[in-house]
Design an enzyme around this catalytic site. Structure first.
Site, PDB file in Angstrom:
ATOM      1  N   LYS A 175       0.828  -1.202   0.000  1.00  0.00           N
ATOM      2  CA  LYS A 175       0.000   0.000   0.000  1.00  0.00           C
ATOM      3  C   LYS A 175       0.867   1.258   0.000  1.00  0.00           C
ATOM      4  O   LYS A 175       1.914   1.310   0.660  1.00  0.00           O
ATOM      5  CB  LYS A 175      -0.893  -0.001   1.250  1.00  0.00           C
ATOM      6  CG  LYS A 175      -1.945  -1.077   1.200  1.00  0.00           C
ATOM      7  CD  LYS A 175      -3.042  -0.723   0.217  1.00  0.00           C
ATOM      8  CE  LYS A 175      -3.926  -1.929  -0.079  1.00  0.00           C
ATOM      9  NZ  LYS A 175      -5.123  -1.592  -0.840  1.00  0.00           N
ATOM     10  N   GLU A 256     -11.433  -1.995  -9.356  1.00  0.00           N
ATOM     11  CA  GLU A 256     -12.125  -2.650  -8.238  1.00  0.00           C
ATOM     12  C   GLU A 256     -13.396  -1.900  -7.846  1.00  0.00           C
ATOM     13  O   GLU A 256     -14.281  -2.473  -7.229  1.00  0.00           O
ATOM     14  CB  GLU A 256     -11.181  -2.795  -7.038  1.00  0.00           C
ATOM     15  CG  GLU A 256     -10.802  -1.494  -6.378  1.00  0.00           C
ATOM     16  CD  GLU A 256      -9.827  -1.704  -5.225  1.00  0.00           C
ATOM     17  OE1 GLU A 256      -8.668  -2.076  -5.495  1.00  0.00           O
ATOM     18  OE2 GLU A 256     -10.214  -1.493  -4.068  1.00  0.00           O
ATOM     19  N   ASP A 279     -13.875  -6.939  -9.332  1.00  0.00           N
ATOM     20  CA  ASP A 279     -14.117  -7.773  -8.153  1.00  0.00           C
ATOM     21  C   ASP A 279     -15.425  -8.514  -8.404  1.00  0.00           C
ATOM     22  O   ASP A 279     -16.471  -7.880  -8.589  1.00  0.00           O
ATOM     23  CB  ASP A 279     -14.207  -6.907  -6.890  1.00  0.00           C
ATOM     24  CG  ASP A 279     -14.242  -7.764  -5.631  1.00  0.00           C
ATOM     25  OD1 ASP A 279     -15.096  -8.673  -5.564  1.00  0.00           O
ATOM     26  OD2 ASP A 279     -13.421  -7.544  -4.729  1.00  0.00           O
ATOM     27  N   HIS A 306      -9.823  -8.373  -8.536  1.00  0.00           N
ATOM     28  CA  HIS A 306      -9.635  -7.887  -7.176  1.00  0.00           C
ATOM     29  C   HIS A 306     -10.307  -8.889  -6.238  1.00  0.00           C
ATOM     30  O   HIS A 306     -11.453  -9.277  -6.454  1.00  0.00           O
ATOM     31  CB  HIS A 306     -10.294  -6.510  -7.045  1.00  0.00           C
ATOM     32  CG  HIS A 306     -10.218  -5.944  -5.671  1.00  0.00           C
ATOM     33  ND1 HIS A 306     -11.249  -6.062  -4.753  1.00  0.00           N
ATOM     34  CD2 HIS A 306      -9.245  -5.249  -5.050  1.00  0.00           C
ATOM     35  CE1 HIS A 306     -10.901  -5.447  -3.636  1.00  0.00           C
ATOM     36  NE2 HIS A 306      -9.691  -4.945  -3.781  1.00  0.00           N
ATOM     37  N   GLU A 343      -5.150 -12.518  -6.699  1.00  0.00           N
ATOM     38  CA  GLU A 343      -4.815 -11.717  -5.514  1.00  0.00           C
ATOM     39  C   GLU A 343      -5.096 -12.545  -4.265  1.00  0.00           C
ATOM     40  O   GLU A 343      -6.167 -13.136  -4.127  1.00  0.00           O
ATOM     41  CB  GLU A 343      -5.662 -10.432  -5.483  1.00  0.00           C
ATOM     42  CG  GLU A 343      -5.414  -9.626  -4.218  1.00  0.00           C
ATOM     43  CD  GLU A 343      -5.988  -8.221  -4.258  1.00  0.00           C
ATOM     44  OE1 GLU A 343      -6.836  -7.935  -5.115  1.00  0.00           O
ATOM     45  OE2 GLU A 343      -5.562  -7.406  -3.408  1.00  0.00           O
TER      46      GLU A 343
HETATM   47 MG   LIG Z   1      -6.886  -1.930  -4.511  1.00  0.00          MG
END
Ligand SMILES: [Mg+2]
Length: 390
Positions: A175, A256, A279, A306, A343
């Site tokens: 992140k 996402e 997602d 995602h 992921e």
């Molecule tokens: Mg993200």
């Protein structure tokens, strides 16, 4: 023909206590999932999950108050039929957000049911598998505090990512975006140094920048050989996305927060991204992600779904990822480049790790695609009960 006789929803919540963490946008003091369980007139059961980011209650209300009564009235509840009818009936007020998340949950559960009825995994129903296990990338490197104390935070960050590498991962997404660029640059350098030059790295800003600052941060990522930059700017800023993508070497990823093929049509059409990240629990379920995959294929774009939810979300993504072709196709596929990747969130989440009777785990950096019918997983009802609120 599937006919649904019962719809149950569950809001599951687990407080994280001392394991709480931060992205550039929010504090995560707990993990939450909205699950739906559908039962057919024959007594078969299918599970789905809807939403990932916001509160679960509005999604539950969309199911219970609006979609479930219509679903229960349909004689043919085949996933494609249900998707078209429910979307058409909620289009005027529900093209995005909780309605589509609710539809996602129902759609996933219907595919689970269809697979159960036919004794076949979803991956076979949607075209068949290219692979029996999918290469995983870890998501971690979150912030543990909103202040930056280099002595404390860089050591802690380095130790956490080294721990992920010990689990067998060869790719990690960290992140960025909560701190000023100079401070995040130190975090980026720490992760690169700790994991070495061969380790594949990506970064996710959760749309913390405008185009100018995203380009500045992207240059830092380019210097350290990062392979993709996720959500550099807000999803609505299509021009910003295109400008960032034009100015940087590394791939730009996003999606996402996009809903349905219509959202991806616009994101792709504006030249925003190299990698799309629908997602499945958000964008419209398995039925809709198949249309989004077709759209991406027509533009020669990679798809890395995602995935951030419970074991149900991971299972749905595994079924889909097993069917994705290489993009682009070559005689010598390269893992994490043109071979699909899933992921695999590495933050603490008992809803991911404990919900299924057989957990989905890493084996040599890959996750096996379950072989059983439908999603191929069994939900532990004691765990559902333990974490259900209300
Ligand atoms: Mg993200």
């Amino acid at each position: 023909m599937l006919t649904i006789s019962r719809v149950d929803t569950f809001v599951l919540t687990v407080p994280l206590g001392a394991d709480r963490f931060y992205s550039s946008q929010a504090e995560f003091p707990e993990r939450t999932s909205l699950l739906v369980r559908l039962t057919t007139t024959e007594g078969e059961v299918g599970w789905g999950e809807g939403g990932q980011y916001g509160p679960a209650e509005p999604v539950r209300s969309c199911i219970e108050d609006v979609l479930a009564p219509q679903l229960l009235a349909m004689r043919d509840a085949s996933p494609g039929v249900v998707w078209d009818l429910l979307y058409a009936r909620t289009r005027d007020f529900g093209q995005r957000g909780p309605y589509i998340e609710a539809l996602s949950a129902i759609d996933i559960a219907l595919w689970d049911l269809l697979g159960t009825r036919l004794g076949t995994p979803i991956s076979e129903l949607i075209g068949g598998r290219h692979r029996e296990s999918v290469h995983a990338y870890g998501t971690g490197g979150y912030y543990t505090s909103v202040d930056f104390d280099p002595a404390r935070d860089l050591q802690q960050l380095g130790d956490s990512v080294a721990g992920y590498a010990e689990q067998g991962l060869t790719m990690l997404k960290m992140k960025i975006g909560l701190l000023p660029i100079a401070q995040d640059a130190k975090r980026v350098a720490t992760v690169r140094e700790r994991l070495g030059d061969e380790f594949v790295l990506a970064a996710d800003a959760n749309h913390a920048y405008n185009a100018r600052t995203a380009i500045a941060m992207g240059r830092v990522l380019d210097e350290h050989g990062f392979v993709f930059f996720e959500e550099p700017v807000p999803p609505e800023d299509r021009e910003g996305y295109a400008r960032v993508r034009d100015r940087l070497d590394l791939a730009i990823a996003g999606g996402e927060a996009e809903y349905t093929r219509f959202g991806f049509r616009d994101l792709i059409g504006a030249g925003c991204v190299d990698i799309i990240q629908p997602d499945i629990c958000v964008t419209g379920g398995i039925s809709e992600v198949l249309r989004i995959i077709a759209l991406a294929s027509a533009h020669n774009l990679r798809i890395i779904p995602h995935v951030w939810g419970s074991g149900i979300a991971v299972a749905a993504a595994l079924q889909v990822c097993s069917t994705l072709p290489q993009v682009p196709s070559t005689h010598r596929p390269v893992p994490l480049e043109n071979e699909p990747v899933i992921e695999f969130d590495r933050t603490r989440n008992p809803l991911r790790d404990d919900l299924l009777t057989v957990p989905l785990t890493l084996e040599g950096g890959r996750v096996a695609v379950p072989d059983g019918p439908g999603l191929g997983v069994e939900v532990d009802l004691d765990v559902v009960e333990r974490y259900t609120v209300g």
